[in-house]
Design a protein around this motif. Structure first.
Motif, PDB file in Angstrom:
ATOM      1  N   THR A  41       0.790  -1.234   0.000  1.00  0.00           N
ATOM      2  CA  THR A  41       0.000   0.000   0.000  1.00  0.00           C
ATOM      3  C   THR A  41       0.822   1.283   0.000  1.00  0.00           C
ATOM      4  OG1 THR A  41      -0.116   0.133   2.419  1.00  0.00           O
ATOM      5  CG2 THR A  41      -1.792  -1.201   1.284  1.00  0.00           C
ATOM      6  N   GLY A  42       2.085   1.185   0.438  1.00  0.00           N
ATOM      7  CA  GLY A  42       2.894   2.387   0.570  1.00  0.00           C
ATOM      8  C   GLY A  42       2.612   3.187   1.820  1.00  0.00           C
ATOM      9  N   GLN A  43       1.763   2.663   2.709  1.00  0.00           N
ATOM     10  CA  GLN A  43       1.433   3.367   3.948  1.00  0.00           C
ATOM     11  C   GLN A  43       2.572   3.223   4.963  1.00  0.00           C
ATOM     12  OE1 GLN A  43      -1.459   5.290   4.390  1.00  0.00           O
ATOM     13  NE2 GLN A  43      -1.480   4.909   2.162  1.00  0.00           N
ATOM     14  N   VAL A  44       2.823   4.294   5.710  1.00  0.00           N
ATOM     15  CA  VAL A  44       3.899   4.294   6.703  1.00  0.00           C
ATOM     16  C   VAL A  44       3.467   3.494   7.934  1.00  0.00           C
ATOM     17  CG1 VAL A  44       5.301   5.722   8.234  1.00  0.00           C
ATOM     18  CG2 VAL A  44       4.795   6.500   5.910  1.00  0.00           C
ATOM     19  N   ILE A  45       4.327   2.555   8.337  1.00  0.00           N
ATOM     20  CA  ILE A  45       4.094   1.755   9.533  1.00  0.00           C
ATOM     21  C   ILE A  45       4.770   2.409  10.734  1.00  0.00           C
ATOM     22  CG2 ILE A  45       4.525  -0.476  10.630  1.00  0.00           C
ATOM     23  CD1 ILE A  45       4.416  -1.702   7.781  1.00  0.00           C
ATOM     24  N   SER A  46       6.005   2.836  10.538  1.00  0.00           N
ATOM     25  CA  SER A  46       6.727   3.549  11.595  1.00  0.00           C
ATOM     26  C   SER A  46       7.845   4.357  10.955  1.00  0.00           C
ATOM     27  CB  SER A  46       7.294   2.589  12.641  1.00  0.00           C
ATOM     28  OG  SER A  46       8.359   1.827  12.097  1.00  0.00           O
ATOM     29  N   ARG A  47       8.449   5.243  11.758  1.00  0.00           N
ATOM     30  CA  ARG A  47       9.570   6.028  11.253  1.00  0.00           C
ATOM     31  C   ARG A  47      10.471   6.416  12.418  1.00  0.00           C
ATOM     32  NH1 ARG A  47       7.563  12.189   9.810  1.00  0.00           N
ATOM     33  NH2 ARG A  47       6.884  12.765  11.921  1.00  0.00           N
ATOM     34  N   PHE A  48      11.728   6.733  12.083  1.00  0.00           N
ATOM     35  CA  PHE A  48      12.709   7.154  13.089  1.00  0.00           C
ATOM     36  C   PHE A  48      13.442   8.367  12.544  1.00  0.00           C
ATOM     37  CE2 PHE A  48      16.790   7.358  15.175  1.00  0.00           C
ATOM     38  CZ  PHE A  48      16.503   7.044  16.498  1.00  0.00           C
ATOM     39  N   ASP A  49      13.542   9.402  13.366  1.00  0.00           N
ATOM     40  CA  ASP A  49      14.204  10.637  12.969  1.00  0.00           C
ATOM     41  C   ASP A  49      15.688  10.565  13.314  1.00  0.00           C
ATOM     42  OD1 ASP A  49      14.899  13.176  12.265  1.00  0.00           O
ATOM     43  OD2 ASP A  49      13.640  14.194  13.749  1.00  0.00           O
ATOM     44  N   THR A  50      16.539  10.377  12.302  1.00  0.00           N
ATOM     45  CA  THR A  50      17.986  10.338  12.552  1.00  0.00           C
ATOM     46  C   THR A  50      18.560  11.745  12.680  1.00  0.00           C
ATOM     47  OG1 THR A  50      18.706  10.436  10.236  1.00  0.00           O
ATOM     48  CG2 THR A  50      18.124   8.268  11.116  1.00  0.00           C
ATOM     49  N   GLY A  51      17.857  12.748  12.151  1.00  0.00           N
ATOM     50  CA  GLY A  51      18.324  14.121  12.272  1.00  0.00           C
ATOM     51  C   GLY A  51      19.336  14.540  11.237  1.00  0.00           C
ATOM     52  N   ALA A  52      19.676  13.650  10.300  1.00  0.00           N
ATOM     53  CA  ALA A  52      20.624  13.969   9.229  1.00  0.00           C
ATOM     54  C   ALA A  52      20.236  13.138   8.010  1.00  0.00           C
ATOM     55  CB  ALA A  52      22.059  13.672   9.654  1.00  0.00           C
ATOM     56  N   PRO A  53      20.503  13.631   6.803  1.00  0.00           N
ATOM     57  CA  PRO A  53      20.113  12.876   5.607  1.00  0.00           C
ATOM     58  C   PRO A  53      20.738  11.490   5.567  1.00  0.00           C
ATOM     59  CG  PRO A  53      20.805  15.100   5.028  1.00  0.00           C
ATOM     60  CD  PRO A  53      21.169  14.905   6.467  1.00  0.00           C
ATOM     61  N   VAL A  54      19.977  10.544   5.008  1.00  0.00           N
ATOM     62  CA  VAL A  54      20.483   9.191   4.804  1.00  0.00           C
ATOM     63  C   VAL A  54      20.714   9.003   3.309  1.00  0.00           C
ATOM     64  CG1 VAL A  54      20.007   6.724   5.061  1.00  0.00           C
ATOM     65  CG2 VAL A  54      19.215   8.346   6.813  1.00  0.00           C
TER      66      VAL A  54
END
Length: 821
Positions: free
Chosen positions: A783-796
């Motif tokens: 579906t492309g729906q977000v399950i979870s996310r984590f903010d690293t604070g810098a580009p990956v």
């Protein structure tokens, strides 16, 4: 008609007579800033003045006299250290002028021992954007002496825009320009428009202890009127009047030489700049971030990507903040543009708490383009709001600040609130508040699993099997900082360790390879390299293989970091090397163009060298192998397929946008999947012909490979996130769009762009995505729906790795984070 011709002849005769008498004037200290020499305003002695060929110094009263010459168009001064020109450092020659007077004013903050300046390059725009304000504010905040633009301003529109918007008056300090190849435009002669806006194309000035020389591009879109001999003769005269103890810094749009001898030659005449205290050559043109030391000469060269947008090889948008002392360049900072008030508490956080042994890790990523972060303060509060601990953090990289602190056992498994205050050089405070549970995460046992290559294998397949995932999503297990930025170096896992490469495109002091314990993140060893490790390293037979930006390959023992062998590639010119090598059957394949080579894994012996192609721009794409086919790239050139055993070229493609691309080609089911600019190509690797394709509206200029599953083809874009296409119908199924990129890397990409530069990983029904907005996302594959996310604070930017039951993510701050799945 006769009278008109006579008048024109008499005017020409008068002009020539007046010019033949030469030029005179005065350099004076303008106390009231009105650009006129009033009574009581003293002349300044010893200031160099030039007519574009000869150079003289003002006398004790500040007066000078210069002859004329055939090509004279300007009279200009070498602005001395400690002073600024009031109106301009140049005056256009005019037969009606009786005198050429130059007004100077003292600079209050000027230092004799140091010069600071901001360098811009290749901005190529006629549109105002934040980078202009950021460069202006940074220069003001850090008391810079001047701003210099090293060319490609660009074309008529860009030249006029910069003359109006990025000048001495608008920026609040002297702004100097170099002429680039795209600044030589249609007119009476190539530099005519440039001269009307910015003055002479070669000149000098001084600041702090140094002598700065601006030199022009030798060639361009239209032919210039100046010659190499013109520049050579003037430089000789300029340096003859320069204190030989002063370090010389030269600005040009391009690098004069990659070698050690900086000599300008015209016919039988020449000048060896090494003999004139040359310490640095600062240039642009290549749209890359690259720093190089030229042998044992002490001469450094420094290239930069544009401030306005992403570099050609996906280098980060930035401007340079450079300091010079009597020994040459003493410090360089890349100020990544468009980053405003960025602050993230990596640990402790609601999504996980990292420990260093029994000590709590406090890790914060923070950045602000226009002002340096000077201090970071962490405060820990109980659930009732009582202050329990306050700790200053220490800088680990230009983005990361951290410390560790032992905590009482009784504090564990309770809920706390924390605040972080980051104070910039202007006194501005960036603030963050977080609530979290202080719990130690359970770390999975090591399985002996190996992740030896970027995207796990030589085929560059981003689909991972046998992974068990937690329905709650990502949870931080550990975090460690490697002491240098991480660009495209994917974590490699082997022998119970995680390995990444670091870049330092400023001073080459923090580049190298770092090994961490795979379960805890504890640093096991570091190995310094000569230049940046821009792409992923490779592992096989207990050895790590990596090639730095200068083409030097290192073979290290994985257990100890001990150097087993080192091989100097045949890189003798730009572009710098930044693609990913690959190992197969005891051979390491690396390099680009005519120095692409196959090296014996155990000894470094050369098995073959490519002689079939060269040229192009640098590409961050990784090499890929299936069977006996080796696929590699050269940006702005071709996609190439070679015979693995001999290196002989089998086929090449440059059509349908394949020429202009940054992404890695990937093998799936015997087919080769590769991005064009606006099209995904499915290619027969035997002959290079397109079997099928998917047109894409967005630009596919990212450093990613296509990801192919049984049902989907995943494509990352530079501006609009990730698109999932049905593998059979080639129709768009869903799209995932992350936040705005923190700064821009994809070529010519600028606001607003939701960029993904890290190839996603598919595991089961989940997609793991590292984005340029600084987040790691877990997305449902169907579906492309977000399950979870984590903010690293810098580009990956680097590809992630899944190994030992953990997801390993390296971000630009230099952090490597281990997440439970």
């Amino acid at each position: 008609m006769y009278k008109q011709v006579l008048r024109a002849f008499l005017l020409l005769l008068f002009t020539q007579t007046a010019m033949a008498q030469g030029f005179s004037g005065k350099v004076f200290i303008d106390k009231n800033g009105n650009d006129a020499c009033d009574a009581g305003e003293a002349g300044l002695s010893g200031v160099k003045v030039s007519n574009g060929l000869q150079v003289v110094a003002t006398d004790a009263a500040g007066n000078f006299s210069l002859p004329t010459h055939q090509k004279v168009r300007f009279i200009y001064i070498t602005t001395p250290a400690g002073y600024r020109f009031v109106k301009s450092f140049y005056i256009k020659t005019d037969s009606s002028k009786a005198a050429y007077d130059f007004a100077l004013t003292p600079v209050n903050h000027a230092q004799q021992s140091k010069a600071k300046f901001v360098r811009l390059t290749d901005t190529e725009t006629g549109v105002y954007n934040n980078w202009i304000t950021e460069a202006k504010d940074y220069a003001k905040n850090e008391n810079a002496d001047f701003i210099v633009h090293t060319g490609d301003i660009c074309y008529e529109e860009g030249l006029k825009f910069h003359a109006k918007q990025v000048n001495t008056a608008t920026m609040g300090l002297p702004v100097y320009y170099c002429i680039g190849n795209h600044d030589l435009v249609k007119g009476p002669y190539g530099e005519a428009l440039y001269e009307s806006l910015f003055g002479p194309v070669f000149y000098s000035f001084e600041a702090g202890p140094a002598h700065f020389i601006v030199t022009p591009m030798w060639y361009g879109d239209y032919k210039p009127s100046y010659t190499v001999d013109d520049v050579l003769q003037w430089i000789k005269n300029d340096l003859a009047k320069t204190d030989p103890a002063k370090p010389v810094i030269i600005f040009n749009h391009d690098l004069l030489t990659y070698d050690t001898l900086f000599a300008i030659r015209a016919g039988k005449d020449s000048i060896n700049l090494n003999e004139h205290h040359l310490k640095a050559w600062v240039y642009g043109h290549w749209h890359i971030n690259f720093a190089h030391t030229h042998g044992n000469t002490g001469i450094r060269s420094l290239c930069s990507a544009p401030a306005a947008d992403g570099g050609i090889d996906n280098s980060a948008s930035n401007f340079d903040a450079i300091e010079v002392d009597k020994s040459g360049i003493s410090a360089v900072q890349r100020r990544y543009t468009y980053v405003s008030n960025q602050i993230t508490q990596v640990s402790p956080a609601a999504t996980g708490v990292a420990f260093d042994g029994n000590k709590l890790l406090i890790s914060v990523n923070t950045y602000h383009t226009s002002a340096n972060v000077r201090q970071v303060l962490f405060s820990l509060y109980s659930k009732k709001g009582q202050l329990l601990k306050q700790l200053p953090l220490q800088p680990r990289t230009d983005w990361n600040w951290a410390t560790t602190k032992e905590i009482p056992a009784a504090w564990l498994n309770n809920v706390y609130t924390s605040t972080v205050e980051a104070t910039t050089s202007t006194g501005n405070i960036l603030f963050r508040r977080d609530t979290f549970s202080l719990e130690k995460s359970k770390v999975p046992a090591l399985t002996g699993q190996v992740w030896p290559e970027v995207l796990q294998n030589a085929q560059r397949i981003g689909v991972v099997s046998g992974v068990t995932t937690d329905p709650k999503g990502l949870h931080l297990v550990w975090s460690a900082n490697t002491g240098g930025n991480v660009w495209k170096s994917s974590p490699i896992c082997a022998e119970g360790k995680v390995f990444v490469g670091n870049i330092d495109d400023e001073g080459n002091q923090h580049c190298g390879i770092t090994a961490m314990d795979a379960r805890t993140g504890k640093i096991v060893w570091r190995f310094p390299t000569k230049n940046s490790i821009k792409h992923s390293i490779s592992y096989s037979d207990h050895l790590l293989l990596a090639t730095d930006a200068e083409g030097t390959t290192y073979a290290l023992e994985a257990a100890t970091g001990k150097l087993r062998w080192q091989h100097a590639g045949e890189m003798k010119s730009l572009p710098s090397y930044n693609s990913g090598g690959v190992i197969k059957a005891g051979v390491y394949y690396t390099g680009a163009g005519k120095y692409m080579q196959a090296l014996d894994l155990l000894t470094g012996a050369v098995k073959w060298t490519n002689h079939d192609w060269s040229g192009g721009e640098g590409t961050p794409a990784a090499m890929a192998i299936e069977g006996d086919c080796l696929v590699t790239s050269s940006n702005w050139n071709h996609l190439f397929a070679h015979d693995l055993a001999t290196g002989k070229l089998r086929w090449k493609r440059s059509d349908e946008g394949i020429r202009f691309r940054s992404g890695t080609a990937a093998f799936y089911d015997g087919k080769l999947y590769v991005h064009g600019i606006n099209k995904l190509h499915i290619i027969d690797p035997a002959n290079g012909k397109t079997i099928d394709s998917i047109p894409v509206e967005e630009a596919l200029k990212t450093m990613t490979a296509p990801v192919v599953t049984d049902q989907y083809i995943l494509i990352c874009t530079a501006t609009n996130g990730l698109a999932a296409y049905d593998k059979q119908t080639k129709q768009l199924v869903w799209r995932f769009v992350p936040g705005e990129a923190l700064f821009y890397t994809a070529p010519y990409t600028l606001p607003s762009s939701a960029t993904i530069e890290s190839t996603p990983l598919c595991a089961g029904n989940r997609v793991y995505i590292g984005a340029s907005d600084g987040y790691v996302y877990v997305v449902d594959l169907k579906t492309g729906q977000v399950i979870s996310r984590f903010d690293t604070g810098a580009p990956v930017f680097a590809e992630m790795a899944i190994c030992n039951g953990l997801l390993y993510v390296a971000d630009f701050s230099g952090n490597v984070n281990g997440f439970s799945l």
